[in-house]
Design a protein around this motif. Structure first.
Motif, PDB file in Angstrom:
ATOM      1  N   GLU A 134       0.815   4.082  -3.086  1.00  0.00           N
ATOM      2  CA  GLU A 134       0.736   6.158  -2.621  1.00  0.00           C
ATOM      3  C   GLU A 134       1.515   6.252  -3.426  1.00  0.00           C
ATOM      4  O   GLU A 134       1.918   7.521  -3.693  1.00  0.00           O
ATOM      5  CB  GLU A 134       0.206   5.834  -1.050  1.00  0.00           C
ATOM      6  N   PRO A 138       0.501  -1.524   0.099  1.00  0.00           N
ATOM      7  CA  PRO A 138       0.378  -0.122  -0.399  1.00  0.00           C
ATOM      8  C   PRO A 138       1.369   1.388   0.358  1.00  0.00           C
ATOM      9  O   PRO A 138       0.197   2.486  -0.289  1.00  0.00           O
ATOM     10  CB  PRO A 138      -0.303   0.242   1.372  1.00  0.00           C
ATOM     11  N   ASP A 139       1.471   0.783   0.462  1.00  0.00           N
ATOM     12  CA  ASP A 139       2.822   2.494   0.780  1.00  0.00           C
ATOM     13  C   ASP A 139       3.296   2.676  -0.408  1.00  0.00           C
ATOM     14  O   ASP A 139       3.663   4.099  -1.120  1.00  0.00           O
ATOM     15  CB  ASP A 139       3.492   2.813   1.860  1.00  0.00           C
ATOM     16  N   THR A 160      -6.884   1.719   0.739  1.00  0.00           N
ATOM     17  CA  THR A 160      -5.587   2.953  -0.675  1.00  0.00           C
ATOM     18  C   THR A 160      -6.313   3.174  -1.484  1.00  0.00           C
ATOM     19  O   THR A 160      -6.468   4.166  -1.552  1.00  0.00           O
ATOM     20  CB  THR A 160      -4.264   2.010  -0.348  1.00  0.00           C
ATOM     21  N   ARG A 179      -8.941   5.917  -0.997  1.00  0.00           N
ATOM     22  CA  ARG A 179      -8.688   6.815  -0.111  1.00  0.00           C
ATOM     23  C   ARG A 179      -8.156   7.855  -1.015  1.00  0.00           C
ATOM     24  O   ARG A 179      -8.604   9.610  -0.850  1.00  0.00           O
ATOM     25  CB  ARG A 179      -7.973   7.100   1.743  1.00  0.00           C
ATOM     26  N   LEU A 180      -6.862   7.479  -1.927  1.00  0.00           N
ATOM     27  CA  LEU A 180      -6.708   7.921  -3.018  1.00  0.00           C
ATOM     28  C   LEU A 180      -7.447   8.701  -4.231  1.00  0.00           C
ATOM     29  O   LEU A 180      -7.247   9.140  -4.720  1.00  0.00           O
ATOM     30  CB  LEU A 180      -5.178   7.304  -3.206  1.00  0.00           C
ATOM     31  N   GLN A 219      -5.492  -3.275   2.999  1.00  0.00           N
ATOM     32  CA  GLN A 219      -5.018  -2.367   3.268  1.00  0.00           C
ATOM     33  C   GLN A 219      -5.645  -1.381   1.476  1.00  0.00           C
ATOM     34  O   GLN A 219      -5.280  -1.049   1.833  1.00  0.00           O
ATOM     35  CB  GLN A 219      -3.426  -3.021   2.776  1.00  0.00           C
TER      36      GLN A 219
END
Length: 468
Positions: free
Chosen positions: A229, A225-226, A265, A268-269, A261
């Motif tokens: 992003e 997920p990081d 993501t 959220r994005l 996750q």
């Protein structure tokens, strides 16, 4: 019976073993005894297996069980039967004859009971009885499509749960759907995010449309997920493609925690996710679809019948994101083709409503399991796969690179797909995808797997990439 004959028949059945209490139907266990004995060398090409009555008496089963077992073994290509002579372990090809075995095409194996042709024939007969030929002779007839979609909604219920499927669309294969989605959601120069190793059809469609494809880093659980992003922030990408269940080519399945996750993501994005899910129905332990974790928002969900039923159906279902009417998708599909064959849609609907589709999946799962077990017994190198998957991912040892290995294997009459066929970037790991469903029977598959294993053990140390 003369003593010599008794001794001969006793020797013929030395490959038998006691039944396993939870080993499945006894006729399947007998067929597997034959397969295992061929693999171990206890049975050789040309050896005669016992007469059915003799084996039934020895194993303490009825004659019907052995009859079904021998039919199963014949369908797997293990034995051949001759009237008046008996049944024999199948022979090898004539010396000098080239027999090529293609393990590049990721298709489901034919059911071992040999029933596919019969199922297709009976299904089409039923479609023709129930429908006027005029209705089957048009381009994507609306009533036919609507009826097939109603059946598809029931078919997809185990995967999609309570999601609203009223906007579900049908198309002539997931490749057409992927192209239409990309065409409707992106313009030339836009960026598409995906795994470093991904479906070649996605790469083909993206490049044809002038999209930039960017790989997102992952770990043992899949796309991070990081990293997703970070890639989105750096590239401005709005589209993400994932094949999270029995990934093609790596055979990896993203666990539920990572799916949650990724779903969070994406929301959220405000990304748009294309979830390609062609293998779900082959796996009894597949985690929840990411589309269910996003509540259907921001997610295109693709479900193909080519990998779990029959490639020739050329039918996939696409659920657009929640509150998306699917009009842009339909426009893209119309621009690419005139829709699905009404005849094939009729067959799809018949198979779903009659329960044939569910039965066929179970037969394919059983054959896939047998082929995976065969691969596990013949390949000494570690692989990544699933017990009922239709391919495996084989990382090559240090003394091989993928180009030299696939070339050397090709010279032996076996073809596999190298990792660079699936790679977003030019440099990738040295590995191959081995598809197990293509060979007509397990005997042919076993022959190919033995060649793969033997070649893996050869050490041809060279500065490999300088030569290709």
């Amino acid at each position: 019976m003369p003593l010599a004959d008794e001794t001969k028949e006793s020797a013929q059945a030395r490959w038998t073993r006691p039944f396993k209490p939870k080993g499945g139907p006894r006729y399947i266990q007998i067929a597997e005894m034959i397969a295992e004995s061929i693999q171990s060398g206890s049975l050789q090409s040309g050896d005669q297996v016992p007469p059915q009555r003799t084996l039934a008496a020895q194993l303490g089963v009825d004659l019907t069980t052995v009859t079904r077992a021998y039919a199963e073994a014949r369908n797997r290509g293990l034995i051949a039967s001759y009237s008046g002579r008996g049944s024999f372990v199948t022979g090898v090809s004539e010396p000098g004859a080239e027999v090529r075995i293609d393990l590049t095409m990721n298709i489901p194996p034919q059911p071992a009971n040999g029933a596919m042709a019969e199922l297709v024939g009976k299904g089409l007969d039923d479609v023709l009885r129930r429908n006027r030929i005029e209705a089957l002779s048009t381009y994507q007839d609306e009533p036919t499509t609507r009826s097939a979609l109603q059946a598809a909604q029931g078919w997809l219920k185990p995967a999609l749960g309570d999601l609203d499927t009223r906007a579900l669309s049908v198309c002539s294969g997931s490749q057409a759907a992927i192209f239409a989605i990309l065409a409707s959601c992106a313009k030339p120069g836009d960026t598409l995010l995906c795994d470093p190793l991904t479906y070649p059809g996605l790469l083909l469609a993206a490049r044809q449309l002038g999209l930039r494809v960017l790989a997102v880093e992952g770990d043992a659980d899949g796309m991070r997920p990081d990293a997703l992003e970070r890639a989105q922030q750096q590239s401005g990408a709005r589209l993400v493609y994932l094949n999270p269940t029995f990934n093609n080519p790596t055979a990896h399945t993203m666990p539920i925690g990572r799916r949650q996750q990724i779903a969070a993501t994406v929301l959220r994005l405000d990304l748009t996710l294309i979830e390609d899910d062609p293998y779900r129905y082959l796996l009894d332990d597949a985690p929840a679809a990411i589309a269910t974790l996003t509540g259907g928002a921001n997610t295109f969900y693709l479900a193909s019948l080519s990998k779990c039923l029959w490639p020739s159906l050329r039918t996939s279902f696409v659920l657009p994101p929640r509150r998306d009417t699917g009009e842009r998708l339909q426009s893209g599909l119309r621009a690419a083709s005139m829709g699905c064959s009404a005849l094939l849609l009729g067959l799809v609907e018949h198979w779903i409503r009659s329960g044939t589709a569910k039965q066929l999946v179970q037969e394919i799962q059983r054959e896939a399991r047998a082929r995976q077990q065969l691969a596990g017994s013949l390949l000494t190198a570690p692989v990544q796969t699933h017990p009922t998957g239709i391919h495996l991912w084989l990382a090559l040892p240090a003394h091989w690179n993928q180009n030299l290995f696939t070339h050397a294997l090709d010279e032996l009459g076996v073809n596999v797909a190298s990792a660079d066929s699936f790679s977003v970037a030019p440099q990738t790991q040295d590995a191959v995808r081995v598809s197990l469903g293509g060979p007509a029977d397990q005997a042919s598959l076993g022959s190919a797997l033995r060649k793969i294993d033997a070649l893996l053990k050869e050490d041809r140390r060279r500065s490999s990439r300088a030569f290709v």
